[in-house]
Design an enzyme around this catalytic site. Sequence first.
Site, PDB file in Angstrom:
ATOM      1  CE1 TYR A 149      -3.771   2.511   0.324  1.00 42.88           C
ATOM      2  CE2 TYR A 149      -2.501   3.318   2.529  1.00 42.88           C
ATOM      3  CZ  TYR A 149      -3.509   3.497   1.761  1.00 42.88           C
ATOM      4  OH  TYR A 149      -4.217   4.480   1.613  1.00 42.88           O
ATOM      5  CG  ASP A 244       5.947   3.848   0.953  1.00 43.07           C
ATOM      6  OD1 ASP A 244       5.986   4.211   1.873  1.00 43.07           O
ATOM      7  OD2 ASP A 244       4.561   3.375   0.577  1.00 43.07           O
ATOM      8  CE  LYS A 272       0.850   4.795   8.271  1.00 45.56           C
ATOM      9  NZ  LYS A 272       1.044   4.159   7.032  1.00 45.56           N
TER      10      LYS A 272
END
Length: 434
Positions: A149, A244, A272
């Site tokens: 994702y 990522d 995050k």
Amino acid sequence: MTQSPLTTAKSRQYFARATQVLPGGVNSPVRSCQAVGVDPIMIDRADAAYLWDVDNNRYIDWVGSWGALILGHRHPRVLEAVEVGLRYGTSFGAPCLPEVELAELICHVMPAVEMVRMVNSGTEATMSAIRLARAYTKRSSIIKFDGCYHGHADSFLIKAGSGLATLGISSSPGVPAELTRLTISLPFNSLPAVEQAFKKHADEIAAIIVEPVVGNAGLILPAPGYLEGLRALATKYGALLIFDEVMTGFRVAYGGAQALYNIKPDLTCLGKIIGGGLPVGAYGGRKEIMEMVAPSGPVYQAGTLSGNPLAMRAGLAQLKSLQNPQTYGELSRNTQRLADGLKEIADKATIPLTVSSITGMITLFFAKSPVDDFSAAQKADTALFSKFWQGLLCRGIYWPPSQFESAFVSLVHSKADIDDTLTAAEESIAACCE
Ligand SMILES: *Cc1c(COP(=O)(O)O)cnc(C)c1O
């Protein structure tokens, strides 16, 4: 399910209101708990390793705002940085020192990142990174991997993980087929698949984008040599390698998966943890590539709130607090203790369980065989996971409400929190077997 000992009347009442004005009652799909067959609890407040819902039930939190809160909720140094920041102003729309300091810290910790651009979310980071890769290589296609994702930009919603895997919609309507054709999604952990794609689409592939440790299909570790192989193939075929690390950056090691596995990607996406619980994202990499970003170059990308001073201050405070040399050893030991305990419980109950874990991350796959790609993850028993999850929740344990997500261990989870979680897990497994 046995009757929940918790009263959740207010949660139910507020969530009913939420469903009238928010699609599915939420602002991000995986929060909905749809996949585990219940309505979500509504959170009132949080502290350290705990959440309290609006009915005042306390939960041990293994979600940690999906990994952002590696120091737990309301860490004193992060709170203090935000409080100071509030006195200076919430947004300037002009350069400020905290954004320079956070960029310097990231570049110092990640040698592959020589320059960085701050954005507001991981989604923005990845979509901007592929725009840049396309501009740099003058090519249009990208390779991604099934179950990974990379946020919700159009190009990535093809065999995607996280909420899409959870809801079983792994590709989204609304994404033009013209764009889908430019995304090649391949099985994770297979180098021959990547080599084949490069051979077939020579001179078309701008970048490989990968979660170096997959966290969004549940946790899947790279096979030995796999990331090295991706690095070599990208170089061989003139494509960029994009890591990522929105989830793994500053989590699996201070320097992220690229430090742990000693690989130098061309571009890195972050999010995050680097925002300390405030909205943030970043992408960075080799100077020669990053200098193509506007205004030093022609690749346009901008943001009203990018480099927001509150988010920068919160992120800086969190990253500095992680610099203690004991941090990652402790996080690793705590993760291992939880993983070992859970495996032991499942074995005793003779329930097939594959526990996947790495420093700060853990997934329980109710599956017999090891999970090394998305198709293996999809073989897990999601019905059993749901029952187990409900059993945890009613015992005061807040675990990610999906088989296809990672749980996040923080530095404020104590031995007692782990023991309490194991006790709840044992009871929940026993209830599942009834
Ligand atoms: C969470 C996540 C994203 C998206 O970040 P948002 O801030 O939710 O947009 C992208 N990539 C990975 C690996 C993630 O875990």
